[in-house]
Design an enzyme around this catalytic site. Sequence first.
Site, mmCIF file in Angstrom:
data_model
loop_
_atom_site.group_PDB
_atom_site.id
_atom_site.type_symbol
_atom_site.label_atom_id
_atom_site.label_comp_id
_atom_site.label_asym_id
_atom_site.label_seq_id
_atom_site.Cartn_x
_atom_site.Cartn_y
_atom_site.Cartn_z
ATOM 1 N N ASP A 123 50.799 37.281 40.891
ATOM 2 C CA ASP A 123 49.763 38.249 41.255
ATOM 3 C C ASP A 123 50.244 39.136 42.398
ATOM 4 O OD1 ASP A 123 47.376 37.055 39.653
ATOM 5 O OD2 ASP A 123 48.224 35.342 40.721
ATOM 6 N N HIS A 156 51.407 29.712 34.758
ATOM 7 C CA HIS A 156 50.347 30.399 35.487
ATOM 8 C C HIS A 156 50.573 30.294 36.991
ATOM 9 C CE1 HIS A 156 45.892 30.539 36.762
ATOM 10 N NE2 HIS A 156 46.209 31.762 36.375
ATOM 11 N N GLU A 160 53.787 33.817 35.674
ATOM 12 C CA GLU A 160 52.736 34.797 35.944
ATOM 13 C C GLU A 160 52.521 34.846 37.448
ATOM 14 O OE1 GLU A 160 48.426 35.829 36.769
ATOM 15 O OE2 GLU A 160 49.450 33.928 37.083
ATOM 16 N N HIS A 206 47.086 35.765 44.857
ATOM 17 C CA HIS A 206 46.075 35.888 43.810
ATOM 18 C C HIS A 206 44.746 36.393 44.352
ATOM 19 C CE1 HIS A 206 42.662 34.468 41.372
ATOM 20 N NE2 HIS A 206 43.422 34.832 40.351
#
Length: 308
Positions: free
Chosen positions: A74, A45, A72, A87
């Site tokens: 953003d 994450h 992951e 993010h």
Amino acid sequence: MLALMAVLASAVLALPVAAARVPVRKAELERRLAGPDGTVMVVAHRACWKGTSENSLDAIRACIAAGIDMVELDVRATRDGKLVLMHDATVDRMTEGTGNVSDLDWADLRKLHLREGKGRRGDEPAPLTARRIPTFEEALRAAKDRILINIDAKVPLSPAILAMIDAAGGRAQVLFKAEAPLEQVRELAPWLQDVHFMPILREPYIKADPAMAVAAYDPVRPVGYEIDVKDRAFAPVMTPLIHARCARYWVDSLAGRAFSDTDAVHDPDAVWGRLVALGVDAIQTDAPVRLKAYLRRTDRRALSCPGG
């Protein structure tokens, strides 16, 4: 909002070995993207932010060095259209700057420094580092042929984004995921048939008829299903529905979820072990190195499908 998963491959350490391993690792991860291959995919994450900074190039490289399957990240757009990793809507938590990413030009953002780890928490900011905010293109280059990337796009997809992915490694290595009905996804992304796709399904909205919710996406044959589990008892309900389609079963074990990293650190069998036992074969976590070690130590295996 569509979330974009760009997939590239292959963790390396020593250059001579790396050159020889790239095709092998690339094929291995592309096989995992195509469907269940008997392994449990570890997804970091916001990348491996512990000891680095979330959504940073160093966090991506740390995951590569640790042999993590996927990061992951953003993606947001600056006022002048530059795609960057961040993010939050603002730069306040992760840098010494202030303001919305969408209200700042790239010339403004490139001067800022990333804070350690997850940045500011309350009134206590984490120390600043020498790391800078990466561009989407830089992230693609850093990951190319080394690791899978799950990119959570905070901006609408566009031909420019797809072209950038094509140039960096090819659309065949990209998995798009969306939390929207199939008709809406097709309207926003008419090229859906030409890419790998995974829907996001949340328990409260599908609990009444999970079979119908899954079957609604059959026309595009998703390679996986991300299930937002609110109650542990619901997790096994989804297993036969997803396995019958030879697709990956993805669950987040982030803090505060039904299956939580906070608990997994103390009792991994009760969280990660339980997920695998229930048929989950893709786990997103803030403790990817621990999860990777746990899977290696316990030799956990998962569903394997022909072609997976």
